[in-house]
Design a protein around this motif. Structure first.
Motif, PDB file in Angstrom:
ATOM      1  N   LYS A 150     -62.776  19.835   1.240  1.00 19.43           N
ATOM      2  CA  LYS A 150     -63.518  18.577   1.306  1.00 19.43           C
ATOM      3  C   LYS A 150     -64.535  18.507   0.164  1.00 19.43           C
ATOM      4  N   LYS A 151     -65.279  19.592  -0.049  1.00 18.56           N
ATOM      5  CA  LYS A 151     -66.275  19.630  -1.125  1.00 18.56           C
ATOM      6  C   LYS A 151     -65.624  19.497  -2.499  1.00 18.56           C
ATOM      7  N   MET A 152     -64.386  20.007  -2.630  1.00 24.53           N
ATOM      8  CA  MET A 152     -63.669  19.953  -3.913  1.00 24.53           C
ATOM      9  C   MET A 152     -62.898  18.644  -4.091  1.00 24.53           C
ATOM     10  N   HIS A 153     -62.973  17.746  -3.122  1.00 24.26           N
ATOM     11  CA  HIS A 153     -62.206  16.495  -3.138  1.00 24.26           C
ATOM     12  C   HIS A 153     -60.708  16.782  -3.272  1.00 24.26           C
ATOM     13  N   ALA A 154     -60.255  17.703  -2.466  1.00 24.02           N
ATOM     14  CA  ALA A 154     -58.839  18.100  -2.510  1.00 24.02           C
ATOM     15  C   ALA A 154     -58.265  18.173  -1.090  1.00 24.02           C
ATOM     16  N   GLU A 155     -58.677  17.248  -0.235  1.00 24.16           N
ATOM     17  CA  GLU A 155     -58.215  17.264   1.154  1.00 24.16           C
ATOM     18  C   GLU A 155     -56.703  17.060   1.218  1.00 24.16           C
ATOM     19  N   VAL A 156     -56.102  17.572   2.269  1.00 25.62           N
ATOM     20  CA  VAL A 156     -54.647  17.504   2.444  1.00 25.62           C
ATOM     21  C   VAL A 156     -54.326  16.756   3.737  1.00 25.62           C
ATOM     22  N   ALA A 157     -53.077  16.269   3.835  1.00 28.59           N
ATOM     23  CA  ALA A 157     -52.652  15.533   5.024  1.00 28.59           C
ATOM     24  C   ALA A 157     -52.434  16.469   6.207  1.00 28.59           C
ATOM     25  N   GLU A 158     -51.868  17.654   5.938  1.00 26.95           N
ATOM     26  CA  GLU A 158     -51.581  18.617   6.998  1.00 26.95           C
ATOM     27  C   GLU A 158     -51.933  20.021   6.525  1.00 26.95           C
ATOM     28  N   VAL A 189     -51.332  42.695   9.161  1.00 29.68           N
ATOM     29  CA  VAL A 189     -51.530  41.292   9.488  1.00 29.68           C
ATOM     30  C   VAL A 189     -51.122  40.462   8.277  1.00 29.68           C
ATOM     31  N   LYS A 190     -50.328  39.426   8.526  1.00 27.05           N
ATOM     32  CA  LYS A 190     -49.924  38.498   7.456  1.00 27.05           C
ATOM     33  C   LYS A 190     -50.453  37.118   7.812  1.00 27.05           C
ATOM     34  N   VAL A 191     -51.177  36.516   6.876  1.00 25.83           N
ATOM     35  CA  VAL A 191     -51.749  35.197   7.083  1.00 25.83           C
ATOM     36  C   VAL A 191     -51.079  34.231   6.102  1.00 25.83           C
ATOM     37  N   ASP A 192     -50.346  33.271   6.658  1.00 25.32           N
ATOM     38  CA  ASP A 192     -49.642  32.269   5.853  1.00 25.32           C
ATOM     39  C   ASP A 192     -50.356  30.935   5.970  1.00 25.32           C
ATOM     40  N   TYR A 193     -50.808  30.412   4.839  1.00 23.87           N
ATOM     41  CA  TYR A 193     -51.490  29.121   4.778  1.00 23.87           C
ATOM     42  C   TYR A 193     -50.475  28.080   4.326  1.00 23.87           C
ATOM     43  N   HIS A 194     -50.276  27.047   5.128  1.00 20.62           N
ATOM     44  CA  HIS A 194     -49.321  25.977   4.809  1.00 20.62           C
ATOM     45  C   HIS A 194     -50.085  24.669   4.605  1.00 20.62           C
ATOM     46  N   PHE A 195     -49.922  24.083   3.427  1.00 19.67           N
ATOM     47  CA  PHE A 195     -50.579  22.823   3.088  1.00 19.67           C
ATOM     48  C   PHE A 195     -49.518  21.784   2.781  1.00 19.67           C
ATOM     49  N   LYS A 241     -54.419  24.395  -7.652  1.00 27.08           N
ATOM     50  CA  LYS A 241     -55.521  25.252  -8.133  1.00 27.08           C
ATOM     51  C   LYS A 241     -56.713  25.209  -7.178  1.00 27.08           C
ATOM     52  N   LYS A 242     -57.038  24.035  -6.679  1.00 30.30           N
ATOM     53  CA  LYS A 242     -58.159  23.904  -5.755  1.00 30.30           C
ATOM     54  C   LYS A 242     -57.829  24.548  -4.406  1.00 30.30           C
ATOM     55  N   ILE A 243     -56.600  24.401  -3.969  1.00 30.38           N
ATOM     56  CA  ILE A 243     -56.168  25.025  -2.715  1.00 30.38           C
ATOM     57  C   ILE A 243     -56.263  26.539  -2.836  1.00 30.38           C
ATOM     58  N   GLN A 244     -55.757  27.078  -3.942  1.00 28.48           N
ATOM     59  CA  GLN A 244     -55.816  28.526  -4.180  1.00 28.48           C
ATOM     60  C   GLN A 244     -57.268  29.013  -4.187  1.00 28.48           C
ATOM     61  N   LYS A 245     -58.134  28.260  -4.846  1.00 27.83           N
ATOM     62  CA  LYS A 245     -59.539  28.641  -4.930  1.00 27.83           C
ATOM     63  C   LYS A 245     -60.187  28.627  -3.541  1.00 27.83           C
ATOM     64  N   ALA A 246     -59.901  27.601  -2.751  1.00 27.68           N
ATOM     65  CA  ALA A 246     -60.486  27.493  -1.412  1.00 27.68           C
ATOM     66  C   ALA A 246     -60.036  28.658  -0.527  1.00 27.68           C
ATOM     67  N   VAL A 247     -58.757  28.980  -0.567  1.00 27.83           N
ATOM     68  CA  VAL A 247     -58.242  30.099   0.238  1.00 27.83           C
ATOM     69  C   VAL A 247     -58.863  31.407  -0.239  1.00 27.83           C
TER      70      VAL A 247
END
Length: 141
Positions: free
Chosen positions: A64-72, A92-98, A106-112
């Motif tokens: 949200k702060k990066m103005h990179a919000e996603v639909a899901e 433990v494996k953590v899978d992030y799905h956007f 790039k913004k998603i990678q940075k946020a994660v």
């Protein structure tokens, strides 16, 4: 230093009710294979939900702060328990799905990365006893 108090009360059989500093309670229960009725969260699985929730809150806030919000946005956590008692998660494996029609990788990678390495205290706790693997999946809508 901040502290939290959680009170967990035995209700019946293998069922417990636990409060939360937010004022919301949840029920925990063992599965039928362990003498419970399966009418509540399993304590170890609840730890995985805590991990996903902690990191998810970070990621949503950062995007949200990066103005990179996603639909899901979904987080799948898969964990391996040791064979011997006391059984605990050692992998433990953590899978992030956007998902979105205009993903900003790039913004998603940075946020994660910020959540995983800097902000998520539950992630840091898991790293103390488990090998944690992270993967990001981008889905175009």
């Amino acid at each position: 230093m901040a502290t939290n108090l959680v009170t967990t009360t035995w209700k019946e059989n293998m069922q417990f009710e636990s409060d939360n500093p937010s004022g919301i309670s949840l029920t925990m229960d063992a599965g039928e294979e362990s003498g419970g009725e399966g009418k509540g969260y399993r304590p170890k699985a609840l730890m995985l939900s805590s991990l996903a929730g902690c990191s998810g809150l970070d990621v949503v806030s950062l995007l949200k702060k990066m103005h990179a919000e996603v639909a899901e946005f979904r987080i799948d956590v898969t964990a391996e328990l040791t064979d011997e008692h006391p059984k605990f998660y050692n992998k433990v494996k953590v899978d992030y799905h956007f998902s979105d029609s205009e993903l900003q990788p790039k913004k998603i990678q940075k946020a994660v990365n910020l959540s995983v390495t800097k902000y998520c205290g539950v992630m840091e706790m898991f790293r103390q006893f488990a090998e944690v693997e992270i993967e990001i999946f981008l889905h175009e809508l």
